[in-house]
Enzyme design. Sequence first.
Site, PDB file in Angstrom:
ATOM      1  CG  LEU A  77      -1.728   1.300   1.437  1.00 28.95           C
ATOM      2  CD1 LEU A  77      -2.768   1.469   0.347  1.00 28.95           C
ATOM      3  CD2 LEU A  77      -2.371   1.310   2.819  1.00 28.95           C
ATOM      4  CD  GLU A  78       1.529   3.579   3.632  1.00 28.30           C
ATOM      5  OE1 GLU A  78       1.550   4.482   2.769  1.00 28.30           O
ATOM      6  OE2 GLU A  78       0.778   3.634   4.611  1.00 28.30           O
ATOM      7  CG  ASP A  79       5.186   2.513  -4.507  1.00 29.47           C
ATOM      8  OD1 ASP A  79       5.480   1.355  -4.844  1.00 29.47           O
ATOM      9  OD2 ASP A  79       5.449   3.507  -5.211  1.00 29.47           O
TER      10      ASP A  79
END
Length: 139
Positions: A77-79
Amino acid sequence: MRNKETYLVFVYGTLRKGGTNDHYLKKAKLISSSVWVKGELHDTGYGYPVLKERSSRRIVGELYEVTSGELTQLDYLEDFKPSRARNEYERVIRTVYMTDKTVEAFVYVEGERLTTCEQMIEENDWMVYQGGEMSRHRE
């Protein structure tokens, strides 16, 4: 950080209860909903905040205990990829302040791709800021 099976993670934006991504932590154990870390909170302009480690202001958030599988989902999600140089967010270990003690936990902070986000969130609380933003848009 707990043991090999679980990790502590501090969240300050869309992953908090009531946030647009809180479903990522629906099975995680909430340790405290009243904790903080040092830093500055900035609006990315993309519907989520970024924590910059420029100052020692109090950024409020929540502390969760997550499994390695949940941590992998958060990284996605946070790459964040540990082997990549230009991440959107970096996952670092920082001190999280609780009412009666401190703990060390993972925190997602500004990566190279978010260095240009300069709109500081004076409230230091994404959920409070979002409430204010929503009411401003209704006017």
